[in-house]
Each structure stands twice: as C-alpha cells, then as structure tokens.
Enzyme design. Structure first.
Site, PDB file in Angstrom:
ATOM      1  CD  GLU A   1       6.064  32.326 -51.884  1.00 27.20           C
ATOM      2  OE1 GLU A   1       7.085  32.291 -51.170  1.00 27.20           O
ATOM      3  OE2 GLU A   1       6.022  31.850 -53.035  1.00 27.20           O
TER       4      GLU A   1
ATOM      5  CG  HIS B   1       2.675  22.826 -56.790  1.00 27.25           C
ATOM      6  ND1 HIS B   1       3.725  22.424 -56.013  1.00 27.25           N
ATOM      7  CD2 HIS B   1       3.084  23.958 -57.393  1.00 27.25           C
ATOM      8  CE1 HIS B   1       4.740  23.277 -56.167  1.00 27.25           C
ATOM      9  NE2 HIS B   1       4.369  24.212 -57.001  1.00 27.25           N
TER      10      HIS B   1
HETATM   11  C1  LIG Z   1       7.490  28.827 -51.984  1.00 27.26           C
HETATM   12  C2  LIG Z   1       7.255  28.721 -53.440  1.00 27.26           C
HETATM   13  N1  LIG Z   1       6.955  29.824 -54.137  1.00 27.26           N
HETATM   14  C3  LIG Z   1       6.754  29.757 -55.461  1.00 27.26           C
HETATM   15  C4  LIG Z   1       6.850  28.563 -56.119  1.00 27.26           C
HETATM   16  C5  LIG Z   1       6.602  28.478 -57.615  1.00 27.26           C
HETATM   17  N2  LIG Z   1       7.886  28.268 -58.283  1.00 27.26           N
HETATM   18  C6  LIG Z   1       8.278  27.036 -58.646  1.00 27.26           C
HETATM   19  S1  LIG Z   1       9.794  27.036 -59.277  1.00 27.26           S
HETATM   20  C7  LIG Z   1       9.958  28.684 -59.077  1.00 27.26           C
HETATM   21  C8  LIG Z   1      11.228  29.359 -59.484  1.00 27.26           C
HETATM   22  C9  LIG Z   1      12.357  28.814 -58.744  1.00 27.26           C
HETATM   23  O1  LIG Z   1      13.527  29.403 -59.169  1.00 27.26           O
HETATM   24  P1  LIG Z   1      14.894  28.803 -58.690  1.00 27.26           P
HETATM   25  O2  LIG Z   1      14.834  28.558 -57.229  1.00 27.26           O
HETATM   26  O3  LIG Z   1      15.942  29.700 -59.171  1.00 27.26           O
HETATM   27  O4  LIG Z   1      14.975  27.383 -59.364  1.00 27.26           O
HETATM   28  P2  LIG Z   1      14.961  27.033 -60.917  1.00 27.26           P
HETATM   29  O5  LIG Z   1      13.539  26.800 -61.281  1.00 27.26           O
HETATM   30  O6  LIG Z   1      15.565  28.188 -61.635  1.00 27.26           O
HETATM   31  O7  LIG Z   1      15.759  25.794 -61.021  1.00 27.26           O
HETATM   32  C10 LIG Z   1       8.818  29.220 -58.520  1.00 27.26           C
HETATM   33  C11 LIG Z   1       8.619  30.646 -58.223  1.00 27.26           C
HETATM   34  C12 LIG Z   1       7.128  27.417 -55.349  1.00 27.26           C
HETATM   35  N3  LIG Z   1       7.191  26.199 -55.904  1.00 27.26           N
HETATM   36  N4  LIG Z   1       7.359  27.524 -54.028  1.00 27.26           N
END
Ligand SMILES: Cc1ncc(C[n+]2csc(CCOP(=O)(O)OP(=O)(O)O)c2C)c(N)n1
Lengths: 341, 333
Positions: B67, B136
């Site tokens: 971000e 959130h």
């Molecule tokens: C700082 C932030 N940006 C965006 C999000 C929205 N978001 C939640 S899970 C996710 C993907 C995360 O991917 P990863 O870290 O690979 O974990 P996974 O969900 O694959 O276990 C996103 C973009 C968030 N929670 N926090």
C-alpha cells in the site's frame, strides 16, 4: 511417495516406538485442524457464523510441523488465515469456535473473531488481519526474549503476500543485525488473494531474506516431517543465539481465499486444485509414510479422525450454546488497568 | 441539458463508481488504476469488474500487497503527467499510506511554492457492521480530513458517488474518496451521461424546519430513517449531507441550523476528535444566536470495533438513537 520420503523410509528409520507416537500426534493435530476448518465452512455456509473466514485446509503440515518444534512458552504471531496456527500452538477447539461465533467464552471474549485469535497461555501473540502486520511485533518479541534471556523463540507466520510489505524487510534487517531468536515462516500457498505470487513478487522469494544474510531454507510444506525436522533445527539454532532464520514452505490452500470465494476459475484451474489435493495432501502423505515405515494400520487413522471429529462437533456445539458477551462489555478493554500515578 | 430532463436509471452505488471510473478512463488516457486484485478479480467487492476487459492490464494494474509504495508511486506518477487512481481495499489500511499522503502528497504543492501538483485519487472504503472486526471496519476519514492540502469526499448516494468521483479525478490535488462498503449494493437514481458534482457543496437530502441533521455517507440513510419517524410525531427534520468533509460547505450547514435552530451531526467515524466535532463547532460558531439547543454529535463509539455482532451493533449510531436525540433536543419527552 516423493524421493525424500523413500529415502527416509528406507535409509533412516528412526527409533520406532518414539517416532510413531510423535508422528501419529502430528497426524492427529493435522486431522483436527482439517475437521475444525470443515466445520467452520459448514457453519458459515449455513449462516451460523458471522463475518468471513479464511480456511487453512491444505496447509496443515506447516502449522503442525513448525509448532511441534516449539515449546508452549515460545511465541507465535499468526495471520488472517490463522486457525491452524492457533490450534497447533495449543488452542482448544471449543474456545476457538466460541470466538468465531462472537461468544463470551471465546479466546478474545468475542471481540476478535476469526482473524484475531490471541492466547497468552499458549504463547499466541495474536492473529493479525493486516497482511505483514505482525512482522515487527514478532521481531520485537524476539528482541524481548533476547533482552530477558528467557530462551524463548518466536515464530512469525505469514503468507507470501506479506513479502510485498516493506515493514517485513525493515524487521528482518534488525533481526539479523542483532541476532534475534526468530523464525520467519513464509507459507507460499501460491496466491495472494486472487493473484498468483509470480505476478506480485519479482525474483526468487528465498533470495529476499538471503540478502540480509539470514539463514534460509525452502521445504515441501506438504510433508510435515520435513517441515518439523527443518523447523526444529532452525528453532534450536535461534535458541542457541545464532540468529534468525527464514523457512519458506511450498503449500496450497484447497478452498477459496475466504469461504465466499467459490468461483475460482478466473485465477486458477480445477486441475491444479485436484493435483494438490490428490497428489500433495499432507495428511495422506504422512499416513502413507506411517503405514509403510511402521505398518500403522488404516484403522488407526480412522480412529484418530473419528475422535477429532467428535471433539470438533462437541466444540462447535459448546460454542453455539454459549452466551454472547454482556452488552456492557463493549466499552471494556479499551485500556489496560494502570496503577494510580 | 438540465439534470431533470435526463433519462434516469436505477443503479447501485458500486455501479456508479464503476461508471465514473470507466468514463474518466475513456475520456483521459492519463487516468489509470492501481491496487490489489483490481484487474481480473475486480476487487473483493467486485466494484471494478469488467474494467480490465475494456481498458487492459496496463491501465487496470494489479499490484503486490504494497500500500505505501503504490500510494507513493501514485504521487510520483501524478506529479509527472499521469492521473492515478490508487485503490486501497479497506479504509483501515490508510494507516499504511499515511506518510505518502500526509507528508508527501498533501504538502507537495505548497512546499514547492506551487510548482508541483499531485492530481491523484486514493479510493478506499469505510463502514462497520460487516462483522469484519477491528482492523477491517473503521471509518478513518477524519484522519485525512485533518490534513491541509488533501481533499476528502464521502458520498452517500450513487448519484453523488458518480459525480464526485469524476470531479475527484479531474481535480489538480490529491483527493481521498471514501466509499461505505455496506452501500455498494444500494440503489439510487443516476442520470444517463456526463455530469460532475463540485466539491464543497452540501446537499439537502430532505428539507425540514424543526431540526437539522447533518449526516455523512452511511449515516444519511440513518438520518432519513430518523426523519421519517420524527415526521410521525409531528417534527420536521432537515437532513443535509456535506458530501465532502474537505472542503466543507460551512455556509450551507450554518444556514440550515439558523433556519431550524437545532442541529445534530451524525458520522460513522469515531466520535472523539471526529468529523462531528469539526462540523458541530462550525455550526455552534456560525449559528450561535439562532440556536435553541446545544449542537449534538453522534459518531461511532470510542472503542475498537468489536467482532461479536451483539457488540458491534452498539458502536454505530442508529435510526432510533438519532430519533431519540432529535426528540429530546426538540423538547419532546
Ligand atoms: C495490509 C493489507 N493489505 C491488504 C489486505 C487484504 N488481504 C487480506 S488477505 C490478502 C492476501 C494475502 O495473501 P498471503 O499473504 O499470501 O496470504 P494467504 O491469504 O494466501 O494465506 C489480502 C490482500 C490486508 N488484510 N492487509
């Protein structure tokens, strides 16, 4: 069976009695996480659970393998996909469900929900809904462990998506400079939400911690024995004061990013999902090895599965019956009690 | 063509946002969108669905989960000839981009003695009651509204959302655009074709004479609901929506309060030091001699948003609470 498994089964049979128990225990934990998550899915889809949930099914070997290398006093930080980490670190099924349903008996008295399970008793500093949000918190806990000289090690779990966050690199730099007792466990389940990690991460993931001189290993995250043995080495290394390590686990989530992510065809194929579920399943992999190396009978696994399913059913029932918090609690816990000045 | 004569259609808040973006993308080749899962996924809220098909991945750019960097890149790209629209999925994550918005984007024009400009938009969400817990669910528009050099829009209807977003994209300054994620499926009338809505112009959502209810975003519907109930007991409430918190249409708010002699300000941000505080002080100051009651503020309870539905529902101002407050201010028991 993979090559690594063949080698181990043939060449390096560990002292039978002990290892069977150890690995049957891991099987039980993985089975429990899977049963828990299946129940979460069921509760959610039958509208019994508020909010949303990110299921850990498919990734069980990572949490179980890593947490089996920890003591109860060691710390973890977890993520939005955190149920598996919390259970593997020692959380109880019933209080987990209670939290997921927003009940008073939950680990956070209903205030945290699925993405924020925390439990001092089992060394869980908390699941975090900010991707990468716990990178520095975990590193700070490692700093404290070093200052306090209490021999504790910290595991920071995160998905490969967190490699997009600058905070992680700032924290890893200091962890290596100051030789902090922390293990960064990156669960590469191949996708950040709905985007393949190759579209969001330049270069090789493992090269990033290496740039700081952090000891880095990559393992098949579907093989709980490999995860466990590697984590154990890295944790003991950290405990001896030899500094941080980075464990990259190749894994896969079977379900959607969250329970509502049903139509996934625009970002991944059914064949790919089937491959991981059929060829790379962590429970099946361990069961096959146990049957081969120790002649553990199928019925032993069935027994384990039945018993964890019963535990999960009872836990869910407990949570469904449990009361919501009293409305007055909404203003409690904003601040901790402090001594009078 | 005047707005009245245009054919109207009912579309959702989310569709209005998408239309505004699509129209501006068509109109100005410098406009592009950058954010997490904005392309094929069309964001988790599906608000951007279809845009990548029309405009391609060069203009609808999926980013890593970074971000701070995408926001800062928005600043740099805006300074050097582009019109970025940065997508920050949850408003709670604006904390991650604060340096880029507060110390960089907001100050660039002033610090450079007017030589650099930052024509960018940061779109993000707000709003509780989605059972998404403390990280959130927040409505953090007050944080940004505190900062000179930024503009902040906070629409309450599909019509306003579309017109304000188009204005935001054409503005020469950094604009933060807050969309209540619980309103994406709400429907409203939106005319066919092109229109913009100027910043700093409040809109009377319902005229009235006994009390003014200033409301923003999701709280406009709450205020309108309360106004209906007040009408049943013979009280006429005026509901007025500032639509942008920065710039703020002080004059319209003051005039309304002067007319009705009573005012309540309702907003979904935390009540302490919030948008309600600023607006209440503007009214208290500007309409002092006309007021028959203290100006009252209603915001989100000053607690992190709890997960448990029974607790979360207590944290947001409700129709009933606004009704009760208005009744009391009007001297009814
Ligand atoms: C700082 C932030 N940006 C965006 C999000 C929205 N978001 C939640 S899970 C996710 C993907 C995360 O991917 P990863 O870290 O690979 O974990 P996974 O969900 O694959 O276990 C996103 C973009 C968030 N929670 N926090």
């Amino acid at each position: 069976m993979t090559d690594a498994m063949d080698k181990r089964a043939a060449g390096n049979p560990p002292a039978p009695g002990m290892d069977v128990e150890l690995y049957l225990g891991m099987y039980e934990q993985m089975a429990k996480i899977r049963a828990f998550e299946n129940k979460v899915n069921e509760l959610y889809t039958s509208a019994k659970m508020p909010g949303l949930s990110h299921l850990y099914i498919g990734e069980e070997a990572v949490a179980v393998g890593v947490c089996s290398a920890l003591t109860r006093e060691d710390y973890i930080t977890s993520t939005h996909r955190g149920h598996g980490h919390c259970l593997a670190k020692g959380a109880q099924v019933d209080r987990m469900f209670a939290e997921l349903l927003g009940k008073k008996a939950g680990y956070c008295a209903g205030k945290g929900g699925s993405m924020h399970i925390a439990d001092p008793q089992s060394g869980n500093l908390g699941a975090n809904a900010i991707v990468g949000g716990s990178a520095a918190i975990a590193t700070g806990a490692a700093l404290a462990a070093k200052k306090l000289g209490n021999g504790r090690v910290v595991v920071c779990f995160f998905g490969e998506g967190a490699l997009g966050q600058g905070l992680l690199y700032e924290a890893m730099n200091m962890a290596q400079l100051w030789k902090l007792p922390i293990l960064y466990v990156c669960e590469n389940n191949q996708y950040n939400e709905y985007t393949h990690f190759r579209e969001t991460a330049a270069g090789e993931l493992a090269d990033r911690p290496k740039a700081f001189g952090i000891h880095t290993e990559t393992v098949d995250g579907q093989d709980v024995r490999l995860v466990y043995e590697t984590a154990q080495r890295l944790v003991e290394r950290a405990r001896r004061g030899e500094g941080p390590a980075f464990l990259l686990c190749e894994t896969y989530r079977y379900h959607g990013h969250h329970v509502g992510d049903i139509d996934r065809s625009y970002y991944r194929s059914k064949e790919e999902e089937r491959y991981w579920q059929e060829q790379r399943d962590p429970l099946k992999t361990l069961a096959d090895w146990l049957s081969g190396a120790f002649q553990v009978h199928r019925s032993a696994f069935e027994q384990i599965e039945n018993s964890v399913r019963a535990e999960v059913e009872a836990g869910a029932e407990f949570a469904i019956q449990a009361p919501f918090p009293d409305l007055s609690e909404v203003t409690e816990h904003v601040y901790a009690e402090s001594p009078d000045a | 063509m005047s707005m009245q004569n245009r054919p109207m259609r009912e579309i959702t808040f989310g569709e209005a946002i998408r239309e505004a973006l699509a129209e501006e993308l068509r109109r100005d080749p410098r406009v592009f969108i950058i954010g997490e899962d904005v392309a094929e996924a069309g964001t988790p809220f599906k608000v951007l669905s279809g845009l990548v098909q029309e405009f391609g991945p060069e203009r609808i750019m999926d980013s890593p989960i970074s971000e701070a960097a995408i926001t800062g890149m928005g600043v740099g790209a805006a300074m050097t000839g582009m019109r970025p629209v940065v997508d920050i999925m949850f408003g709670d994550f604006v904390t991650l981009v604060m340096d880029q918005m507060v110390n960089q984007a907001a100050k660039m024009h002033y610090m450079s003695g007017g030589s650099w400009k930052v024509p960018m938009v940061l779109r993000t969400t707000m709003g509780a009651t989605r059972r998404s817990a403390a990280q959130h669910s927040q409505s953090l528009h007050a944080l940004l509204s505190h900062i000179p050099g930024l503009k902040v829009a906070i629409p309450s209807t599909p019509y306003d959302a579309k017109g304000l977003l188009k204005t935001a994209i054409r503005d020469e300054n950094p604009v933060v655009f807050f969309e209540d994620k619980m309103m994406y499926r709400n429907k409203g009338l939106v005319p066919e074709g092109e229109y913009t809505i100027p910043f700093g112009v409040a809109d009377v959502k319902r005229p009235g004479s006994d009390i003014t209810i200033v409301a923003t975003s999701s709280m406009v519907a709450v205020a309108l609901g309360a106004a209906d109930k007040l009408a049943e007991i013979g009280l006429s409430a005026e509901v007025i929506d500032p639509r942008t918190t920065l710039p703020l249409d002080k004059e319209a708010l003051i005039q309304s309060a002067k007319k009705t002699s009573r005012a309540i300000v309702v907003d979904e941000g935390y009540e302490q030091y919030g948008v309600t505080a600023e607006i209440a002080s503007v009214i208290a100051d500007g309409a002092f001699y006309y007021l028959d009651a203290p100006v009252k503020r209603m915001g989100a309870m000053n607690v992190p948003i709890p997960f448990s539905p029974v607790l979360e529902d207590l944290t947001v101002p409700t129709e009933q609470a606004v009704f009760d407050m208005a009744k009391t201010l009007c001297g009814r028991v």
